[in-house]
Design an enzyme around this catalytic site. Structure first.
Site, PDB file in Angstrom:
ATOM      1  N   GLU A  41       0.836  -1.208   0.000  1.00 18.18           N
ATOM      2  CA  GLU A  41       0.000   0.000   0.000  1.00 18.18           C
ATOM      3  C   GLU A  41       0.871   1.257   0.000  1.00 18.18           C
ATOM      4  OE1 GLU A  41      -2.568   2.466   3.232  1.00 18.18           O
ATOM      5  OE2 GLU A  41      -2.387   0.303   3.526  1.00 18.18           O
ATOM      6  N   ASP A  45       0.718   3.859  -3.091  1.00 15.84           N
ATOM      7  CA  ASP A  45       0.311   5.245  -2.858  1.00 15.84           C
ATOM      8  C   ASP A  45       1.242   6.210  -3.581  1.00 15.84           C
ATOM      9  OD1 ASP A  45      -1.130   7.406  -1.239  1.00 15.84           O
ATOM     10  OD2 ASP A  45       0.933   7.661  -0.556  1.00 15.84           O
ATOM     11  N   ASP A 114      -7.295   1.300   0.524  1.00 14.76           N
ATOM     12  CA  ASP A 114      -5.936   0.825   0.812  1.00 14.76           C
ATOM     13  C   ASP A 114      -5.574  -0.380  -0.053  1.00 14.76           C
ATOM     14  OD1 ASP A 114      -5.771   2.788   2.733  1.00 14.76           O
ATOM     15  OD2 ASP A 114      -6.067   1.439   4.441  1.00 14.76           O
ATOM     16  N   GLU A 117      -4.500   0.629  -3.549  1.00 14.24           N
ATOM     17  CA  GLU A 117      -3.102   1.082  -3.533  1.00 14.24           C
ATOM     18  C   GLU A 117      -2.146  -0.105  -3.426  1.00 14.24           C
ATOM     19  OE1 GLU A 117      -3.495   5.563  -1.688  1.00 14.24           O
ATOM     20  OE2 GLU A 117      -3.135   3.896  -0.300  1.00 14.24           O
TER      21      GLU A 117
END
Length: 226
Positions: A41, A45, A114, A117
């Site tokens: 994640e 991101d 999440d 990502e």
């Protein structure tokens, strides 16, 4: 995990993993296993932010940094990622611990966002930056075509405050009514009281700030400004 469900997910993503263990890790919440998706994640991101920033930079050559930042924030915020997750029917593919399953974690926006990502991070490690960039741009094609600079890209709390100030109405009040989960994985529930609405609107998020933004967005919808 059900192979039929996983194959359907990969079709919806537009990508088939060479290393299926990366896909499994990307779908694993920390409540389910010590080999969970939080590192993926973190990676995803950063990759998502770069890809969207690069796309906006080339699509809007005359737009200033402030407007580009606001457009990027709109495109990478949690509820946009959760929308993508629902388009992928990601909820039924998640690996959650018993507590999260019982509390409906497969529907929680923060977990869905999440996981998107984490999938981006997983695709990058499974392939290369060119492949993951092409994939993200494909996911975001309609949203990138529709987005434009301007006031609408300001965050929901700012827009709600400016709307109320422009009408000489009291500012909204935000109240934390519930905090669920452990310190590393909390979900906040906020009630937002707005002049002109008979009942408080509710927002949830993985931080107080995100929950307040979600509540403000709901208020804007009720005021028919969204």
């Amino acid at each position: 995990m059900n192979p039929i469900v996983i194959n359907r997910l990969q079709r919806k993503l537009g990508y088939t993993f060479n290393h299926q263990e990366l896909l499994q890790q990307a779908l694993t919440h920390r409540s389910a296993s010590s080999k969970h998706n939080e590192r993926l994640e973190f990676l995803g991101d950063s990759i998502l932010s770069y890809v969207i920033a690069n796309a906006l930079y080339h699509r809007f050559p005359r737009v200033d940094e402030g407007d580009m930042s606001r457009m990027r924030a709109t495109l990478v915020r949690g509820n946009t990622l959760a929308e993508l997750a629902r388009e992928f029917e990601l909820g039924e593919c998640l690996r959650l611990g018993p507590g999260e399953l019982k509390s409906g974690g497969f529907r929680r926006e923060s977990i869905l966002a999440d996981t998107v990502e984490a999938l981006i991070g997983g695709v990058f490690l499974d392939s290369d930056i060119q492949t993951v960039e092409k994939l993200i741009l494909n996911w975001y094609q309609t949203r990138l075509d529709e987005i434009s600079p301007g006031d609408k890209q300001k965050d929901p709390k700012t827009r709600l405050q400016e709307y109320l100030q422009g009408r000489h109405l009291p500012l909204p009040t935000y109240l934390v009514v519930q905090v669920r989960g452990e310190a590393h994985d909390q979900e906040f529930t906020i009630h937002c009281q707005v002049s002109g609405l008979s009942e408080p609107v509710v927002g949830t998020g993985s931080s107080r700030r995100k929950a307040e933004q979600a509540a403000a967005e709901q208020a804007l919808k009720k005021l028919e400004l969204e």
